[in-house]
Design a protein around this motif. Sequence first.
Motif, mmCIF file in Angstrom:
data_model
loop_
_atom_site.group_PDB
_atom_site.id
_atom_site.type_symbol
_atom_site.label_atom_id
_atom_site.label_comp_id
_atom_site.label_asym_id
_atom_site.label_seq_id
_atom_site.Cartn_x
_atom_site.Cartn_y
_atom_site.Cartn_z
ATOM 1 N N SER A 133 0.810 -1.226 0.000
ATOM 2 C CA SER A 133 0.000 0.000 0.000
ATOM 3 C C SER A 133 0.840 1.271 0.000
ATOM 4 O O SER A 133 0.307 2.361 -0.247
ATOM 5 N N VAL A 134 2.139 1.157 0.274
ATOM 6 C CA VAL A 134 3.017 2.335 0.245
ATOM 7 C C VAL A 134 4.051 2.241 -0.876
ATOM 8 O O VAL A 134 4.991 3.043 -0.922
ATOM 9 N N ASP A 135 3.872 1.291 -1.770
ATOM 10 C CA ASP A 135 4.782 1.139 -2.903
ATOM 11 C C ASP A 135 4.691 2.373 -3.794
ATOM 12 O O ASP A 135 3.633 3.013 -3.895
ATOM 13 N N PRO A 138 1.661 2.882 -8.478
ATOM 14 C CA PRO A 138 0.228 2.923 -8.169
ATOM 15 C C PRO A 138 -0.496 1.619 -8.535
ATOM 16 O O PRO A 138 -1.510 1.284 -7.929
ATOM 17 N N ARG A 141 -0.302 -0.491 -5.489
ATOM 18 C CA ARG A 141 -1.251 -0.007 -4.469
ATOM 19 C C ARG A 141 -2.680 -0.377 -4.873
ATOM 20 O O ARG A 141 -3.489 -0.768 -4.036
ATOM 21 N N GLN A 142 -2.975 -0.279 -6.163
ATOM 22 C CA GLN A 142 -4.296 -0.653 -6.667
ATOM 23 C C GLN A 142 -4.562 -2.142 -6.421
ATOM 24 O O GLN A 142 -5.683 -2.543 -6.131
ATOM 25 N N LEU A 163 -5.917 4.298 1.826
ATOM 26 C CA LEU A 163 -5.665 4.602 0.409
ATOM 27 C C LEU A 163 -6.731 5.556 -0.127
ATOM 28 O O LEU A 163 -6.422 6.486 -0.872
ATOM 29 N N ASP A 167 -4.192 8.452 -0.914
ATOM 30 C CA ASP A 167 -3.327 8.064 -2.025
ATOM 31 C C ASP A 167 -3.138 9.236 -2.976
ATOM 32 O O ASP A 167 -4.066 10.023 -3.213
ATOM 33 N N VAL A 172 -6.616 5.342 -7.819
ATOM 34 C CA VAL A 172 -6.493 4.454 -6.657
ATOM 35 C C VAL A 172 -7.494 4.882 -5.587
ATOM 36 O O VAL A 172 -8.204 4.042 -5.006
#
Length: 188
Positions: A133-135, A138, A141-142, A163, A167, A172
């Motif tokens: 989730s913090v990569d 996107p 994260r998606q 998110l 985000d 996202v």
Amino acid sequence: MKEIKSRLILKPGIDETNMFQIARSRRWSLYDIGNKNSEIYRHIWHSSDGGVEIHYVEDPLTGLNFVTLRGPGAESIEQDIRSSLPVWTYPEALGALRSSDGRDDRLYSAYAAALTAPTTEDEPLVEEMRRMSVDTDPGIRQAVVVATGYCPWPSLVEIVKHLEESDAVENVRDNARLLLEGLERNNT
């Protein structure tokens, strides 16, 4: 439609050809053949005794192929498929997620882990999703949003809420909001 008794996530490279081979050798009756132009591509067979529905599905969101089994006697068909085709187990998928370094491998193993996860929360998967989730990508994260749709544990839903709220990418945030709205509707 009968309640799903089991879901088997097929490993990469296993597709409808493999399922047709098994169906033919087990004398399953083809009930519904898939349409490549439909939103979800699936075939449905009935077991030779007619008690079990076998659904082969190509999931457009995850890119994974899976089989769901419905009806009494599904356990024996599940064991037959497991012994005939390579399928993901939760420990394998979680291990693959932990060791994956390429984007595609990471996505596939995250989805496989979510689709094979137990019904109760497992902290190692939550931690992996938290990392995703913090990569900076996107798309990664998606993937947390999509995976949570298949495995809506409270801790994963909290990650999706974060998110939605913060985000940097509108898409996202929007997809997180849509998932949360859908989960809320299904809980009422």
